[in-house]
Motif scaffolding. Structure first.
Motif, short mmCIF file in Angstrom:
data_model
loop_
_atom_site.label_atom_id
_atom_site.label_comp_id
_atom_site.label_asym_id
_atom_site.label_seq_id
_atom_site.Cartn_x
_atom_site.Cartn_y
_atom_site.Cartn_z
N PRO A 5 0.83 -1.21 0.00
CA PRO A 5 0.00 0.00 0.00
C PRO A 5 0.86 1.25 0.00
CG PRO A 5 0.09 -0.99 2.19
CD PRO A 5 0.78 -1.93 1.27
N SER A 6 0.35 2.31 -0.58
CA SER A 6 1.09 3.57 -0.60
C SER A 6 1.17 4.13 0.81
CB SER A 6 0.39 4.57 -1.51
OG SER A 6 -0.88 4.93 -0.98
N LYS A 7 2.27 4.86 1.09
CA LYS A 7 2.45 5.42 2.42
C LYS A 7 1.35 6.43 2.75
CE LYS A 7 7.45 4.77 2.73
NZ LYS A 7 8.76 5.44 2.95
N THR A 8 0.99 7.24 1.75
CA THR A 8 -0.04 8.25 2.00
C THR A 8 -1.38 7.59 2.31
OG1 THR A 8 1.06 9.80 0.51
CG2 THR A 8 -1.26 10.23 1.03
N ALA A 155 0.10 -10.53 11.41
CA ALA A 155 -1.15 -10.98 10.79
C ALA A 155 -2.23 -11.22 11.83
CB ALA A 155 -0.89 -12.25 9.99
N TRP A 156 -1.87 -11.91 12.91
CA TRP A 156 -2.88 -12.21 13.93
C TRP A 156 -3.34 -10.95 14.67
CZ3 TRP A 156 -5.80 -16.17 13.80
CH2 TRP A 156 -5.34 -17.37 13.27
N MET A 157 -2.45 -10.00 14.85
CA MET A 157 -2.85 -8.78 15.54
C MET A 157 -3.71 -7.89 14.65
SD MET A 157 -1.86 -9.51 18.41
CE MET A 157 -2.59 -8.05 19.16
N ILE A 158 -3.50 -7.94 13.34
CA ILE A 158 -4.41 -7.23 12.45
C ILE A 158 -5.81 -7.84 12.53
CG2 ILE A 158 -4.95 -6.84 10.00
CD1 ILE A 158 -1.96 -6.37 9.53
N ARG A 159 -5.86 -9.18 12.52
CA ARG A 159 -7.16 -9.84 12.67
C ARG A 159 -7.80 -9.47 14.00
NH1 ARG A 159 -3.96 -14.47 10.92
NH2 ARG A 159 -4.32 -14.84 8.68
N ASN A 160 -6.98 -9.47 15.05
CA ASN A 160 -7.52 -9.18 16.37
C ASN A 160 -8.07 -7.76 16.45
OD1 ASN A 160 -6.74 -8.01 19.35
ND2 ASN A 160 -7.59 -10.08 19.41
N PHE A 161 -7.31 -6.79 15.92
CA PHE A 161 -7.83 -5.42 16.01
C PHE A 161 -9.05 -5.23 15.12
CE2 PHE A 161 -8.08 -0.88 15.12
CZ PHE A 161 -8.15 -0.40 16.42
N ALA A 214 -9.82 -7.56 6.86
CA ALA A 214 -8.51 -7.87 7.43
C ALA A 214 -7.76 -8.89 6.58
CB ALA A 214 -8.66 -8.38 8.86
N GLU A 215 -8.45 -9.93 6.12
CA GLU A 215 -7.80 -10.95 5.30
C GLU A 215 -7.36 -10.38 3.95
OE1 GLU A 215 -6.80 -14.04 6.04
OE2 GLU A 215 -7.44 -13.56 8.07
N LEU A 216 -8.18 -9.53 3.37
CA LEU A 216 -7.78 -8.88 2.11
C LEU A 216 -6.56 -8.00 2.32
CD1 LEU A 216 -11.30 -7.86 0.71
CD2 LEU A 216 -9.83 -9.74 -0.07
N LEU A 217 -6.51 -7.31 3.45
CA LEU A 217 -5.36 -6.46 3.77
C LEU A 217 -4.10 -7.29 3.96
CD1 LEU A 217 -4.28 -3.63 4.46
CD2 LEU A 217 -4.97 -4.04 6.82
N LEU A 218 -4.24 -8.45 4.61
CA LEU A 218 -3.09 -9.32 4.82
C LEU A 218 -2.51 -9.81 3.49
CD1 LEU A 218 -4.28 -11.46 7.88
CD2 LEU A 218 -2.70 -9.52 7.87
N ARG A 219 -3.39 -10.20 2.58
CA ARG A 219 -2.93 -10.68 1.28
C ARG A 219 -2.27 -9.55 0.48
NH1 ARG A 219 -7.10 -15.26 -1.00
NH2 ARG A 219 -7.32 -16.40 0.96
N ARG A 220 -2.83 -8.36 0.59
CA ARG A 220 -2.25 -7.22 -0.13
C ARG A 220 -0.86 -6.90 0.38
NH1 ARG A 220 -4.57 -1.00 -0.23
NH2 ARG A 220 -3.16 -0.22 -1.83
N ARG A 221 -0.65 -7.08 1.68
CA ARG A 221 0.65 -6.78 2.28
C ARG A 221 1.61 -7.96 2.25
NH1 ARG A 221 -0.48 -2.96 7.60
NH2 ARG A 221 -1.45 -1.23 6.47
N GLY A 222 1.14 -9.09 1.77
CA GLY A 222 2.01 -10.26 1.71
C GLY A 222 2.23 -10.93 3.03
N LEU A 223 1.37 -10.68 4.01
CA LEU A 223 1.46 -11.32 5.32
C LEU A 223 0.71 -12.65 5.29
CD1 LEU A 223 0.86 -8.19 7.58
CD2 LEU A 223 3.01 -9.43 7.28
N PRO A 224 1.03 -13.56 6.21
CA PRO A 224 0.39 -14.88 6.20
C PRO A 224 -1.13 -14.78 6.36
CG PRO A 224 2.30 -14.86 7.65
CD PRO A 224 2.04 -13.44 7.27
N SER A 225 -1.86 -15.17 5.32
CA SER A 225 -3.32 -15.22 5.39
C SER A 225 -3.75 -16.59 5.85
CB SER A 225 -3.94 -14.89 4.03
OG SER A 225 -3.59 -15.90 3.09
N LEU A 226 -5.01 -16.76 6.13
CA LEU A 226 -5.49 -18.05 6.62
C LEU A 226 -5.29 -19.14 5.57
CD1 LEU A 226 -8.76 -17.07 8.50
CD2 LEU A 226 -6.56 -17.73 9.47
#
Length: 238
Positions: A5-8, A155-161, A214-226
Protein backbone atom coordinates in the motif's frame (compact mmCIF):
# COMPACT_ATOMS: atom_id res chain seq x y z
CA UNK A 1 2.25 -10.70 -6.53
CA UNK A 2 1.06 -8.54 -3.62
CA UNK A 3 1.23 -4.79 -4.02
CA UNK A 4 2.40 -2.78 -1.02
CA UNK A 5 0.00 0.00 0.00
CA UNK A 6 1.09 3.57 -0.60
CA UNK A 7 2.45 5.42 2.42
CA UNK A 8 -0.04 8.25 2.00
CA UNK A 9 -3.01 5.90 1.73
CA UNK A 10 -1.77 3.93 4.72
CA UNK A 11 -1.44 7.04 6.87
CA UNK A 12 -4.90 8.28 5.94
CA UNK A 13 -6.43 4.89 6.71
CA UNK A 14 -4.58 4.70 10.03
CA UNK A 15 -5.68 8.21 10.97
CA UNK A 16 -9.32 7.41 10.13
CA UNK A 17 -9.22 4.24 12.24
CA UNK A 18 -7.50 6.02 15.13
CA UNK A 19 -9.91 8.96 15.18
CA UNK A 20 -13.06 6.83 14.92
CA UNK A 21 -11.72 4.55 17.65
CA UNK A 22 -11.06 7.49 19.97
CA UNK A 23 -14.48 8.95 19.17
CA UNK A 24 -16.23 5.76 20.26
CA UNK A 25 -14.05 5.49 23.37
CA UNK A 26 -15.01 9.03 24.31
CA UNK A 27 -18.69 8.37 23.63
CA UNK A 28 -18.73 5.17 25.71
CA UNK A 29 -16.88 6.67 28.66
CA UNK A 30 -19.03 9.80 28.61
CA UNK A 31 -22.20 7.70 28.53
CA UNK A 32 -21.41 5.34 31.39
CA UNK A 33 -19.56 7.81 33.61
CA UNK A 34 -22.75 9.79 34.24
CA UNK A 35 -24.10 7.52 36.97
CA UNK A 36 -24.96 4.01 38.09
CA UNK A 37 -26.61 1.50 35.79
CA UNK A 38 -29.90 2.03 37.62
CA UNK A 39 -29.73 5.78 37.03
CA UNK A 40 -28.71 5.35 33.40
CA UNK A 41 -31.48 2.81 32.85
CA UNK A 42 -34.07 5.41 33.81
CA UNK A 43 -32.79 7.59 30.97
CA UNK A 44 -32.45 4.55 28.65
CA UNK A 45 -28.77 5.31 28.12
CA UNK A 46 -26.78 2.77 26.13
CA UNK A 47 -27.08 -0.81 27.36
CA UNK A 48 -28.00 0.20 30.90
CA UNK A 49 -31.59 -1.03 30.57
CA UNK A 50 -30.32 -4.49 29.63
CA UNK A 51 -27.93 -4.93 32.55
CA UNK A 52 -29.29 -2.69 35.33
CA UNK A 53 -31.37 -5.51 36.87
CA UNK A 54 -28.81 -8.28 36.41
CA UNK A 55 -26.91 -9.97 39.22
CA UNK A 56 -23.79 -8.32 40.59
CA UNK A 57 -21.35 -10.65 38.74
CA UNK A 58 -23.03 -9.82 35.42
CA UNK A 59 -22.84 -6.11 36.16
CA UNK A 60 -19.18 -6.54 37.10
CA UNK A 61 -18.60 -8.21 33.72
CA UNK A 62 -20.40 -5.30 32.06
CA UNK A 63 -18.14 -2.70 33.67
CA UNK A 64 -15.04 -4.80 32.96
CA UNK A 65 -16.09 -5.00 29.33
CA UNK A 66 -16.70 -1.26 29.06
CA UNK A 67 -13.39 -0.38 30.74
CA UNK A 68 -11.00 -2.81 29.10
CA UNK A 69 -12.62 -2.91 25.67
CA UNK A 70 -12.43 0.88 25.56
CA UNK A 71 -8.78 0.72 26.59
CA UNK A 72 -7.99 -1.84 23.88
CA UNK A 73 -9.82 0.20 21.26
CA UNK A 74 -8.10 3.41 22.31
CA UNK A 75 -4.50 2.15 22.31
CA UNK A 76 -4.87 -0.45 19.55
CA UNK A 77 -4.07 1.90 16.64
CA UNK A 78 -0.74 2.80 18.26
CA UNK A 79 0.40 -0.78 17.70
CA UNK A 80 0.13 -0.25 13.95
CA UNK A 81 1.98 3.06 13.88
CA UNK A 82 5.20 2.34 12.00
CA UNK A 83 7.04 5.15 13.75
CA UNK A 84 6.38 3.66 17.18
CA UNK A 85 7.40 0.16 16.08
CA UNK A 86 10.64 1.29 14.44
CA UNK A 87 11.81 4.06 16.76
CA UNK A 88 10.28 3.04 20.09
CA UNK A 89 10.24 -0.77 20.14
CA UNK A 90 10.17 -0.92 23.93
CA UNK A 91 7.11 1.33 24.02
CA UNK A 92 5.52 -0.87 21.33
CA UNK A 93 6.06 -3.95 23.49
CA UNK A 94 4.60 -2.35 26.61
CA UNK A 95 1.56 -1.02 24.79
CA UNK A 96 1.16 -4.51 23.32
CA UNK A 97 1.16 -6.09 26.77
CA UNK A 98 -1.48 -3.67 28.03
CA UNK A 99 -3.51 -4.25 24.87
CA UNK A 100 -3.41 -8.06 25.18
CA UNK A 101 -4.38 -7.98 28.86
CA UNK A 102 -7.25 -5.64 28.00
CA UNK A 103 -8.44 -7.95 25.24
CA UNK A 104 -8.19 -10.98 27.53
CA UNK A 105 -10.40 -9.34 30.16
CA UNK A 106 -12.66 -7.79 27.54
CA UNK A 107 -13.24 -11.07 25.71
CA UNK A 108 -14.10 -13.05 28.86
CA UNK A 109 -16.47 -10.35 30.09
CA UNK A 110 -18.00 -10.11 26.60
CA UNK A 111 -18.71 -13.83 26.63
CA UNK A 112 -20.53 -13.45 29.96
CA UNK A 113 -22.51 -10.49 28.64
CA UNK A 114 -23.52 -12.45 25.53
CA UNK A 115 -25.57 -14.75 27.76
CA UNK A 116 -27.69 -11.80 28.90
CA UNK A 117 -27.76 -9.61 25.78
CA UNK A 118 -30.84 -7.86 24.40
CA UNK A 119 -30.66 -9.45 20.93
CA UNK A 120 -31.72 -12.90 22.18
CA UNK A 121 -30.35 -15.92 20.29
CA UNK A 122 -28.75 -13.77 17.57
CA UNK A 123 -26.83 -11.89 20.22
CA UNK A 124 -25.78 -15.04 22.05
CA UNK A 125 -24.24 -16.63 18.97
CA UNK A 126 -23.08 -13.43 17.26
CA UNK A 127 -21.55 -11.63 20.24
CA UNK A 128 -20.49 -14.93 21.79
CA UNK A 129 -18.56 -15.92 18.67
CA UNK A 130 -17.00 -12.47 18.53
CA UNK A 131 -15.85 -12.81 22.15
CA UNK A 132 -14.26 -16.22 21.52
CA UNK A 133 -12.51 -15.15 18.31
CA UNK A 134 -11.35 -11.93 19.94
CA UNK A 135 -9.59 -13.80 22.72
CA UNK A 136 -8.31 -16.56 20.42
CA UNK A 137 -6.71 -14.24 17.87
CA UNK A 138 -5.03 -12.32 20.71
CA UNK A 139 -3.59 -15.58 22.02
CA UNK A 140 -2.36 -16.55 18.55
CA UNK A 141 -0.69 -13.16 18.19
CA UNK A 142 0.98 -13.52 21.58
CA UNK A 143 2.15 -17.06 20.83
CA UNK A 144 3.58 -15.98 17.46
CA UNK A 145 5.70 -13.21 18.93
CA UNK A 146 6.90 -15.48 21.72
CA UNK A 147 8.28 -17.87 19.10
CA UNK A 148 9.85 -15.04 17.11
CA UNK A 149 7.45 -15.29 14.18
CA UNK A 150 7.04 -11.58 13.53
CA UNK A 151 5.07 -11.89 10.28
CA UNK A 152 2.48 -14.21 11.82
CA UNK A 153 2.33 -11.91 14.85
CA UNK A 154 1.49 -8.96 12.63
CA UNK A 155 -1.15 -10.98 10.79
CA UNK A 156 -2.88 -12.21 13.93
CA UNK A 157 -2.85 -8.78 15.54
CA UNK A 158 -4.41 -7.23 12.45
CA UNK A 159 -7.16 -9.84 12.67
CA UNK A 160 -7.52 -9.18 16.37
CA UNK A 161 -7.83 -5.42 16.01
CA UNK A 162 -10.37 -5.94 13.23
CA UNK A 163 -12.47 -7.62 15.93
CA UNK A 164 -11.68 -4.90 18.45
CA UNK A 165 -12.87 -2.37 15.88
CA UNK A 166 -16.30 -4.01 16.00
CA UNK A 167 -16.99 -1.47 18.74
CA UNK A 168 -16.86 1.18 16.02
CA UNK A 169 -18.49 -0.69 13.14
CA UNK A 170 -21.41 -1.77 15.33
CA UNK A 171 -22.39 1.85 15.82
CA UNK A 172 -21.74 2.76 12.20
CA UNK A 173 -23.92 -0.10 10.94
CA UNK A 174 -26.60 0.79 13.49
CA UNK A 175 -26.83 4.30 12.08
CA UNK A 176 -26.94 3.01 8.50
CA UNK A 177 -29.59 0.38 9.20
CA UNK A 178 -31.78 2.85 11.05
CA UNK A 179 -31.35 5.38 8.27
CA UNK A 180 -32.38 3.01 5.45
CA UNK A 181 -35.63 2.19 7.26
CA UNK A 182 -36.84 5.73 7.73
CA UNK A 183 -37.80 6.49 4.08
CA UNK A 184 -40.12 3.48 4.10
CA UNK A 185 -41.87 4.34 7.37
CA UNK A 186 -45.49 5.44 7.09
CA UNK A 187 -47.20 7.65 9.61
CA UNK A 188 -45.64 7.94 13.04
CA UNK A 189 -42.26 6.24 13.21
CA UNK A 190 -42.06 3.49 15.82
CA UNK A 191 -38.59 4.29 17.08
CA UNK A 192 -38.30 1.14 19.20
CA UNK A 193 -39.28 -1.11 16.31
CA UNK A 194 -36.84 0.59 13.93
CA UNK A 195 -34.03 0.25 16.47
CA UNK A 196 -34.78 -3.39 17.28
CA UNK A 197 -34.94 -4.29 13.58
CA UNK A 198 -31.56 -2.68 12.96
CA UNK A 199 -29.96 -4.17 16.08
CA UNK A 200 -31.11 -7.73 15.30
CA UNK A 201 -28.41 -8.29 12.66
CA UNK A 202 -25.59 -6.38 14.38
CA UNK A 203 -24.27 -9.29 16.48
CA UNK A 204 -22.82 -10.72 13.24
CA UNK A 205 -22.67 -7.68 10.97
CA UNK A 206 -20.45 -5.70 13.35
CA UNK A 207 -17.48 -8.07 12.93
CA UNK A 208 -17.85 -10.43 9.96
CA UNK A 209 -17.07 -7.75 7.31
CA UNK A 210 -14.13 -6.61 9.46
CA UNK A 211 -12.53 -10.04 9.25
CA UNK A 212 -13.00 -10.14 5.48
CA UNK A 213 -11.33 -6.74 5.12
CA UNK A 214 -8.51 -7.87 7.43
CA UNK A 215 -7.80 -10.95 5.30
CA UNK A 216 -7.78 -8.88 2.11
CA UNK A 217 -5.36 -6.46 3.77
CA UNK A 218 -3.09 -9.32 4.82
CA UNK A 219 -2.93 -10.68 1.28
CA UNK A 220 -2.25 -7.22 -0.13
CA UNK A 221 0.65 -6.78 2.28
CA UNK A 222 2.01 -10.26 1.71
CA UNK A 223 1.46 -11.32 5.32
CA UNK A 224 0.39 -14.88 6.20
CA UNK A 225 -3.32 -15.22 5.39
CA UNK A 226 -5.49 -18.05 6.62
CA UNK A 227 -5.32 -19.78 3.23
CA UNK A 228 -1.53 -19.50 3.15
CA UNK A 229 -1.28 -20.69 6.74
CA UNK A 230 -3.40 -23.74 5.95
CA UNK A 231 -1.34 -24.60 2.86
CA UNK A 232 1.93 -24.32 4.80
CA UNK A 233 0.59 -26.67 7.46
CA UNK A 234 -0.40 -29.18 4.78
CA UNK A 235 3.06 -29.01 3.20
CA UNK A 236 4.74 -29.62 6.53
CA UNK A 237 2.59 -32.69 7.18
CA UNK A 238 3.48 -34.17 3.81
Amino acid sequence: MSRPPSKTGGRVSWLAVALTSLAIVGYVLATYAQGSLATLAQNESGLATTYADRAAPVQAAFYAHITFSALALGIGPLQFAGTVRRRRPRLHRWIGRVYLVSVAIGSVSSLIMACFNSAAINGFFGFGTLAVLWGWTAWRGWRAIRTGDHLSHQAWMIRNFALTYAGVTLRLWLGVLIGVQLPFATGTVDVDHVFDTAYAVLPFLCWLPNIVVAELLLRRRGLPSLALTASRTAVRRT
